[in-house]
Design a protein around this motif. Sequence first.
Motif, PDB file in Angstrom:
ATOM      1  N   GLU A   8      -5.069 -10.580  -3.557  1.00 23.72           N
ATOM      2  CA  GLU A   8      -4.635  -9.291  -3.011  1.00 23.72           C
ATOM      3  C   GLU A   8      -5.384  -8.982  -1.716  1.00 23.72           C
ATOM      4  N   GLN A   9      -6.664  -9.289  -1.690  1.00 26.59           N
ATOM      5  CA  GLN A   9      -7.477  -9.040  -0.496  1.00 26.59           C
ATOM      6  C   GLN A   9      -6.979  -9.869   0.684  1.00 26.59           C
ATOM      7  N   ASP A  10      -6.667 -11.134   0.441  1.00 34.97           N
ATOM      8  CA  ASP A  10      -6.167 -11.994   1.515  1.00 34.97           C
ATOM      9  C   ASP A  10      -4.775 -11.558   1.980  1.00 34.97           C
ATOM     10  N   ARG A  11      -3.922 -11.129   1.046  1.00 36.56           N
ATOM     11  CA  ARG A  11      -2.599 -10.635   1.428  1.00 36.56           C
ATOM     12  C   ARG A  11      -2.714  -9.392   2.300  1.00 36.56           C
ATOM     13  N   GLN A  12      -3.645  -8.511   1.940  1.00 39.13           N
ATOM     14  CA  GLN A  12      -3.830  -7.300   2.733  1.00 39.13           C
ATOM     15  C   GLN A  12      -4.367  -7.637   4.116  1.00 39.13           C
ATOM     16  N   ALA A  13      -5.312  -8.569   4.182  1.00 39.56           N
ATOM     17  CA  ALA A  13      -5.852  -8.990   5.478  1.00 39.56           C
ATOM     18  C   ALA A  13      -4.751  -9.591   6.347  1.00 39.56           C
ATOM     19  N   LEU A  14      -3.890 -10.387   5.750  1.00 43.48           N
ATOM     20  CA  LEU A  14      -2.775 -10.974   6.493  1.00 43.48           C
ATOM     21  C   LEU A  14      -1.812  -9.887   6.958  1.00 43.48           C
ATOM     22  N   ALA A  15      -1.495  -8.957   6.079  1.00 46.81           N
ATOM     23  CA  ALA A  15      -0.589  -7.856   6.443  1.00 46.81           C
ATOM     24  C   ALA A  15      -1.166  -7.030   7.585  1.00 46.81           C
ATOM     25  N   ASP A  16      -2.446  -6.741   7.529  1.00 43.37           N
ATOM     26  CA  ASP A  16      -3.092  -5.969   8.596  1.00 43.37           C
ATOM     27  C   ASP A  16      -3.054  -6.725   9.918  1.00 43.37           C
ATOM     28  N   LEU A  17      -3.198  -8.023   9.836  1.00 41.63           N
ATOM     29  CA  LEU A  17      -3.210  -8.854  11.038  1.00 41.63           C
ATOM     30  C   LEU A  17      -1.837  -8.971  11.670  1.00 41.63           C
ATOM     31  N   ILE A  18      -0.814  -9.155  10.859  1.00 37.72           N
ATOM     32  CA  ILE A  18       0.504  -9.438  11.419  1.00 37.72           C
ATOM     33  C   ILE A  18       1.356  -8.200  11.655  1.00 37.72           C
ATOM     34  N   ALA A  19       0.981  -7.067  11.126  1.00 33.35           N
ATOM     35  CA  ALA A  19       1.803  -5.859  11.292  1.00 33.35           C
ATOM     36  C   ALA A  19       2.127  -5.578  12.760  1.00 33.35           C
ATOM     37  N   PRO A  20       1.146  -5.539  13.656  1.00 35.25           N
ATOM     38  CA  PRO A  20       1.483  -5.295  15.069  1.00 35.25           C
ATOM     39  C   PRO A  20       2.383  -6.386  15.649  1.00 35.25           C
ATOM     40  N   GLU A  21       2.166  -7.632  15.251  1.00 36.85           N
ATOM     41  CA  GLU A  21       2.993  -8.738  15.741  1.00 36.85           C
ATOM     42  C   GLU A  21       4.425  -8.575  15.250  1.00 36.85           C
ATOM     43  N   THR A  22       4.571  -8.216  13.995  1.00 34.89           N
ATOM     44  CA  THR A  22       5.895  -8.063  13.408  1.00 34.89           C
ATOM     45  C   THR A  22       6.666  -6.964  14.122  1.00 34.89           C
ATOM     46  N   LEU A  23       6.025  -5.873  14.369  1.00 41.02           N
ATOM     47  CA  LEU A  23       6.706  -4.776  15.054  1.00 41.02           C
ATOM     48  C   LEU A  23       7.182  -5.197  16.443  1.00 41.02           C
ATOM     49  N   GLY A  24       6.383  -6.012  17.117  1.00 42.09           N
ATOM     50  CA  GLY A  24       6.776  -6.500  18.430  1.00 42.09           C
ATOM     51  C   GLY A  24       7.966  -7.440  18.378  1.00 42.09           C
TER      52      GLY A  24
END
Length: 67
Positions: free
Chosen positions: A48-64
């Motif tokens: 769960e911790q790694d999934r959250q870290a990945l989500a936090d990292l890619i969220a700005p990229e995904t929006l772009g």
Amino acid sequence: MTPLERILAKDLTEVVIRLDLSDDDAITPKATMQVIEPVAALLQELSEQDRQALADLIAPETLGLLA
């Protein structure tokens, strides 16, 4: 996350999104799923911790990419 992990996570995200959003004429839905399904299975194995870290990292990229 190390710089290498960040780069790989962002690149993987971009590939998956571009495949998902591609026209069926460019790549068949079946071929898209053959790439995306194993990736999804691997991501489900993350903690769960790694999934959250990945989500936090890619969220700005995904929006772009979706803009």
